[in-house]
Design an enzyme around this catalytic site. Structure first.
Site, PDB file in Angstrom:
ATOM      1  N   GLU A  98     -40.566   0.765 -30.011  1.00 45.08           N
ATOM      2  CA  GLU A  98     -39.124   0.334 -30.474  1.00 45.08           C
ATOM      3  C   GLU A  98     -38.814  -0.892 -29.571  1.00 45.08           C
ATOM      4  OE1 GLU A  98     -36.470   3.525 -31.735  1.00 45.08           O
ATOM      5  OE2 GLU A  98     -38.001   4.172 -33.083  1.00 45.08           O
ATOM      6  N   GLU A  99     -39.122  -0.566 -28.112  1.00 46.83           N
ATOM      7  CA  GLU A  99     -39.061  -1.583 -27.029  1.00 46.83           C
ATOM      8  C   GLU A  99     -39.361  -2.858 -27.418  1.00 46.83           C
ATOM      9  OE1 GLU A  99     -39.133  -0.409 -23.052  1.00 46.83           O
ATOM     10  OE2 GLU A  99     -39.337  -2.467 -22.090  1.00 46.83           O
ATOM     11  N   ARG A 100     -40.721  -2.927 -27.621  1.00 43.84           N
ATOM     12  CA  ARG A 100     -41.451  -4.101 -27.997  1.00 43.84           C
ATOM     13  C   ARG A 100     -40.981  -4.791 -29.356  1.00 43.84           C
ATOM     14  NH1 ARG A 100     -46.504  -1.024 -24.828  1.00 43.84           N
ATOM     15  NH2 ARG A 100     -45.842  -1.584 -22.977  1.00 43.84           N
TER      16      ARG A 100
END
Ligand SMILES: Cc1cc2nc3c(=O)[nH]c(=O)nc-3n(C[C@H](O)[C@H](O)[C@H](O)COP(=O)(O)OP(=O)(O)OC[C@H]3O[C@@H](n4cnc5c(N)ncnc54)[C@H](O)[C@@H]3O)c2cc1C
Length: 383
Positions: free
Chosen positions: A241-243
């Protein structure tokens, strides 16, 4: 990506928030090297924007990830990268594992106030000696009675000087580096947690970045997220999700290109607008094409992720490509703005400085290439 009326409404709400609550203060916050996260998150929380995909039981809206993406894209209308990054840490970097694997107690204690905006969260993975190589981190959480006693340090922690709690990755046992780590919620006011320094950066200046020390920090073992020893795996999932969030900045390329076009149409040299040089308008057309290509790749990854697929490869490709295109857009636009491109007060200059981080933070380009190669089955065993 197909936008429903609900997505459109969310987009308008976030853009309005940027225009009214963030942009008027950006210059002041960039200068100060920090923004008032509690104040801004409190307002975001009251609009329900910090828990779009989080469980309703803890104050979230229980929506699918497409809503997070619409928000991340709409935050591109902020006139800086630092505040959107700090918001992303709260919503999509420090809290996904907690939301998915945390006990009711830790979700009530740490997730609910992070969704309401009362708490600011940060994520402690990177260390002075371990950034790309997450598995080699040295911070330990040793069991003592019902507690963990934490020793070590974290580096480049976004929101770190003002956070209420940290989602900390630490070694909780000996053994395999992929099976000996746990994620633990650590209140930042606990004795032994020290903000060693606030780091001065080249860009993302409105976001505070800290180096942290942990000296015999005692927290109950029940503050652990999920199963002991699963922290590395949870963090790898959290990175997806960060990426994706990081890649959502692709929209901003088009804004920077648009501003550059407006400038070059007015700016005269050799008796004509700079924009009328074929080299320049061809390059801008190429950059716009690159930006659209990133958007298409990104929306494909999001659609598959929302449908429940493993998008490790596509999320890594998005992060890699979005970072490289943003850097290229920033660099060429600074070039075409000439002397004003090199002056800090222009938006293009800030974009150029802010986006340099994109190929380093949250997994450097080379780490993304390693993941992509691995998922293609071409990474050597010792690669
Ligand atoms: C502004 C900012 C905010 C950040 N926020 C956070 C945060 O909130 N929480 C957090 O935990 N971390 C955060 N980070 C840390 C960030 O994720 C790391 O900096 C990043 O993962 C790279 O680690 P490193 O700096 O140790 O680089 P290193 O691991 O020392 O690598 C240096 C360079 O070597 C190259 N490289 C690395 N591995 C390979 C390889 N296998 N093959 C070829 N080349 C390679 C890459 O070009 C890389 O940039 C932040 C960093 C910055 C600058």
């Amino acid at each position: 990506m197909f936008l429903t009326p609900e997505h459109e409404e969310l987009k308008r709400t976030v853009e309005r928030f940027c225009t009214q609550e963030i942009n008027p203060h950006v210059e002041e916050w960039e200068e100060a090297g920090i923004f008032p996260a509690h104040e801004v998150f409190g307002k975001l929380g009251s609009l329900g924007l910090l828990g779009l995909t989080k469980p309703e039981a803890y104050g979230g809206a229980g929506l699918d990830y497409s809503y997070s993406v619409v928000m991340a894209e709409a935050l591109g209308s902020c006139r800086c990268g630092g505040v959107p990054m700090a918001i992303g840490v709260q919503t999509d970097m420090a809290t996904p594992a907690l939301a998915r694997f945390g006990s009711d107690e830790v979700r009530t204690q740490f997730l609910a106030p992070s969704i309401s905006g009362e708490y600011v969260a940060c994520l402690g993975v990177s260390e002075v000696g371990a950034g790309s190589d997450v598995a080699s981190l040295k911070t330990t959480a040793r069991k003592d009675g019902g507690d963990y006693v934490i020793n070590g340090g974290k580096m480049w922690t976004t929101n770190g000087t003002q956070a209420d709690w940290i989602c900390l990755l630490a070694n909780t046992s000996e053994g395999s580096a992929h099976r000996n780590k746990s994620l633990i919620c650590v209140p930042m006011k606990t004795r032994g947690v020290e903000v060693a320094r606030k780091l001065k950066k080249a860009g993302m200046n409105s976001s505070d970045t800290a180096q942290l020390h942990f000296d015999d920090v005692r927290v109950p073992q029940r503050y652990r997220i999920g199963e002991e020893g699963m922290g590395f795996m949870y963090q790898m999932m959290q990175f997806q999700e960060e990426r994706l969030w990081a890649a959502a900045g692709w929209q901003k390329n088009k804004e920077i290109i648009r501003e550059t076009i407006d400038y070059l149409r007015e700016r005269q040299a050799f008796g004509k607008p700079l924009l009328d040089n074929q080299f320049i308008y061809f390059k801008l057309a190429e950059l716009q094409t690159e930006a659209e290509a990133v958007g298409a790749l990104f929306h494909k990854a999001v659609a598959l992720y929302v449908a429940g697929n493993d998008v490790t490869q596509l999320a890594s490709m998005c992060k890699l490509k979005a970072a490289r295109v943003a850097r290229e857009v920033g660099d060429w636009c600074v070039q075409f703005w000439g002397g004003m491109g090199y002056v800090e007060e222009t938006r293009v200059n800030r974009f150029w400085r802010d986006t340099r981080l994109s190929s380093i933070g949250g997994g450097a380009d080379e780490v993304m290439l390693g993941i992509i190669a691995k998922t293609m089955g071409i990474l050597p065993r010792n690669g």
